[in-house]
Motif scaffolding. Structure first.
Motif, short mmCIF file in Angstrom:
data_model
loop_
_atom_site.label_atom_id
_atom_site.label_comp_id
_atom_site.label_asym_id
_atom_site.label_seq_id
_atom_site.Cartn_x
_atom_site.Cartn_y
_atom_site.Cartn_z
N ALA A 58 -9.45 5.63 4.26
CA ALA A 58 -8.06 5.08 4.30
C ALA A 58 -7.98 3.74 3.55
O ALA A 58 -8.84 2.97 3.46
N ARG A 59 -6.97 3.46 2.81
CA ARG A 59 -6.67 2.20 2.10
C ARG A 59 -5.35 1.89 2.72
O ARG A 59 -4.34 2.42 2.70
N ILE A 60 -5.26 0.36 2.70
CA ILE A 60 -4.04 -0.11 3.25
C ILE A 60 -3.75 -1.44 2.22
O ILE A 60 -4.43 -2.13 2.12
N PHE A 61 -2.47 -1.26 1.98
CA PHE A 61 -1.58 -2.48 1.21
C PHE A 61 -0.66 -3.04 1.97
O PHE A 61 0.22 -2.36 2.19
N LYS A 62 -1.00 -4.23 2.25
CA LYS A 62 0.02 -5.25 3.14
C LYS A 62 1.50 -5.10 2.18
O LYS A 62 2.46 -4.92 2.65
N GLU A 63 1.35 -6.03 0.92
CA GLU A 63 2.71 -6.19 0.39
C GLU A 63 3.27 -4.77 -0.09
O GLU A 63 4.68 -4.87 -0.08
N GLU A 185 -10.18 0.44 3.97
CA GLU A 185 -10.18 -0.68 3.26
C GLU A 185 -8.88 -1.31 3.47
O GLU A 185 -7.77 -0.67 2.99
N ALA A 186 -8.87 -2.88 3.88
CA ALA A 186 -7.44 -3.29 3.65
C ALA A 186 -7.39 -4.44 2.69
O ALA A 186 -8.01 -5.42 2.58
N PHE A 187 -6.34 -4.35 1.89
CA PHE A 187 -6.08 -5.35 0.71
C PHE A 187 -4.57 -6.05 1.25
O PHE A 187 -3.86 -5.49 1.75
N PRO A 188 -4.50 -7.26 0.47
CA PRO A 188 -3.21 -7.86 0.56
C PRO A 188 -2.11 -7.12 -0.37
O PRO A 188 -0.94 -7.02 -0.03
N PHE A 189 -2.63 -6.55 -1.38
CA PHE A 189 -1.81 -6.01 -2.26
C PHE A 189 -2.51 -4.96 -3.27
O PHE A 189 -3.67 -5.00 -2.94
N ARG A 190 -2.00 -4.09 -3.98
CA ARG A 190 -2.66 -3.30 -4.88
C ARG A 190 -3.23 -4.20 -5.80
O ARG A 190 -2.68 -5.08 -6.39
N MET A 191 -4.61 -4.21 -6.24
CA MET A 191 -5.40 -5.07 -7.02
C MET A 191 -5.19 -4.74 -8.44
O MET A 191 -6.39 -4.80 -9.16
N THR A 192 -4.19 -4.71 -8.78
CA THR A 192 -3.95 -4.39 -10.20
C THR A 192 -4.08 -5.71 -11.05
O THR A 192 -3.93 -6.91 -10.46
N ALA A 193 -4.13 -5.81 -12.33
CA ALA A 193 -4.27 -6.71 -13.08
C ALA A 193 -2.91 -7.65 -13.10
O ALA A 193 -3.25 -9.16 -12.92
N ALA A 194 -1.77 -6.91 -13.19
CA ALA A 194 -0.65 -7.77 -12.80
C ALA A 194 -0.46 -8.49 -11.54
O ALA A 194 -0.07 -9.70 -11.43
#
Length: 429
Positions: A58-63, A185-194
């Motif tokens: 699982a992937r989690i994206f907060k923003e 995997e828990a992230f603050p946001f999708r870790m794109t370049a933008a």
């Protein structure tokens, strides 16, 4: 090339897909913990060449308020099978630092069968495994951080009840199919370049750059990365040399990586760098607030402790500003709990006693003021009487009216005439 990368990723992922004991997965009561996945999802699995009991991650994206479920295909690589909007998550962007800071964790976590809770007070839940080795070696504390239902969060990722039933079913079926542990995997946001360009000035940026290495490894291989901790930091897809091991607080061992993965990562990073530089000058939404380290975490944790004791505190947790000031909401309240109600009763009793005391004091003061006023009035009256000058009263008969004078004179004249006549008679006059 992709097949080779997938096989390499499978090897280094070390997911441990081994049979778990029957006792750990046989009882998923109550009944809604046994509900099957919808036919639409099962059909999608078949179309993507997935077995029902194949491993998941699982992937989690907060923003983005998103939970993604990825499932292994028969070729070993993972593909997305379901996406859910997060109903609620608490805190801000950024990691969890301390017990009570209300932060939903960020990082790489592991769920095993024993962490699944079919009898949760929040419909269904599973513990994501905070604190992990990275959290512990960095002094981060907390417990019972969940993905659960009931759409209510105090540091967790909360879903609606129908959503958690499906997510739970994915995990249940994977464990029954032989998966030993599930990576979250828990992230603050999708870790794109933008997005990374947007948050480049954030105090949590270096932590996020570290997480991004794991994010990138999955994007390249579509296999959950092998995760270790050394020198108090995450390392991904590294294989320690013979006789060496990873120690969270120790120096990182000598490691190797498959050449195919190194080449693919270099190519990926080159494209990312170009996109990052391009994003620096482009229009973008403003970054969202993130937690300002351990200091803000301590402030919120203190608020949480006072709230847990049933004290009356601001409705929302306090927020530390970049200039060091603290912002609190003006609305006050207390948690609705037995302790909170007890504290409210104690406060009400204190308030009633204080009010009674104030009323008594006010009554005494009013009586004293009235007495003083009466004394003052009497004193002023006495002083006024003493100040008046003494005088002898002279009684003056009122002057007779003119008519009365005339009448009196006439009367007197008559009397005198009679007396004269008598005298003349007596003396021969």
């Amino acid at each position: 090339m992709l097949t080779k990368l997938a096989r390499t990723g499978m090897l280094i992922a070390a997911l441990g897909i081994a049979g778990c004991t029957e006792s750990s997965v046989k009882d998923f009561a109550p009944q809604y913990a046994n509900r099957e996945l919808p036919q639409k999802i099962l059909a999608s699995m078949r179309a993507k060449d997935m077995d029902k009991g194949a491993p998941i991650m699982a992937r989690i994206f907060k923003e983005e308020n998103t939970v993604e479920i990825w499932k292994q295909k028969r070729n070993g690589r993972y593909d997305i099978i379901a996406t859910y909007p997060i109903c609620k998550w608490s805190g801000k962007l950024g990691p969890k630092y301390t017990e009570g800071d209300r932060q939903a964790p960020e990082g790489f976590y592991t769920v095993r069968p024993a962490q699944m809770n079919p009898k949760s007070s929040y419909h269904l839940s599973f513990n994501i495994g905070f604190p992990n080795a990275y959290d512990k070696v960095n002094g981060r504390t907390g417990a019972n951080l969940m993905v659960h239902g009931a759409c209510s969060s105090s540091g967790c990722y909360s879903m609606t009840d129908p959503q958690i039933e499906e997510i739970y079913a994915f995990g249940r079926d994977a464990f029954r199919g032989g998966q030993k542990e599930i990576q979250i995997e828990a992230f603050p946001f999708r870790m794109t370049a933008a997005n990374m360009a947007r948050y480049r000035n954030d105090p949590n940026y270096n932590f996020w750059k570290m997480l991004k290495v794991g994010y990138d490894n999955f994007e390249i291989t579509k296999v959950p990365p092998k995760v270790d901790v050394c020198e108090k930091r995450y390392v991904f897809n590294q294989v320690a040399a013979d006789g060496q091991a990873f120690s969270p607080a120790g120096a990182c061992p000598t490691t190797t990586q498959p050449d195919a993965l190194k080449v693919a990562y270099t190519e990926y990073q080159s494209k990312y760098d170009a996109a990052f530089n391009a994003a620096l000058g482009g229009a973008k939404p403003a970054p969202k607030a993130s937690i300002l380290g351990t200091k803000e975490a301590a402030i919120v944790a203190d608020w949480s402790k006072r709230r847990a004791r049933g004290e009356r505190v601001p409705i929302e947790p306090p927020s530390l500003n970049s200039d060091g000031s603290v912002t609190e909401t003006s609305r006050m309240g207390r948690i609705d709990s037995p302790l909170g109600r007890k504290m409210a009763a104690i406060d009400a009793e204190k308030a009633a006693k204080q009010k009674a005391e104030e009323e008594k004091t006010a009554a005494v003061a009013a009586a004293k003021a009235a007495k003083e006023a009466e004394k003052q009035r009497l004193a002023e009256a006495k002083a006024a009487k003493t100040a008046q000058p003494e005088s002898t009263a002279t009684i003056v008969a009122p002057a007779p009216a003119p008519e009365a004078v005339t009448q009196t004179a006439a009367d007197d004249g008559g009397v005198m005439s009679k007396m004269k006549k008598r005298l003349f008679g007596m003396f021969g006059g």
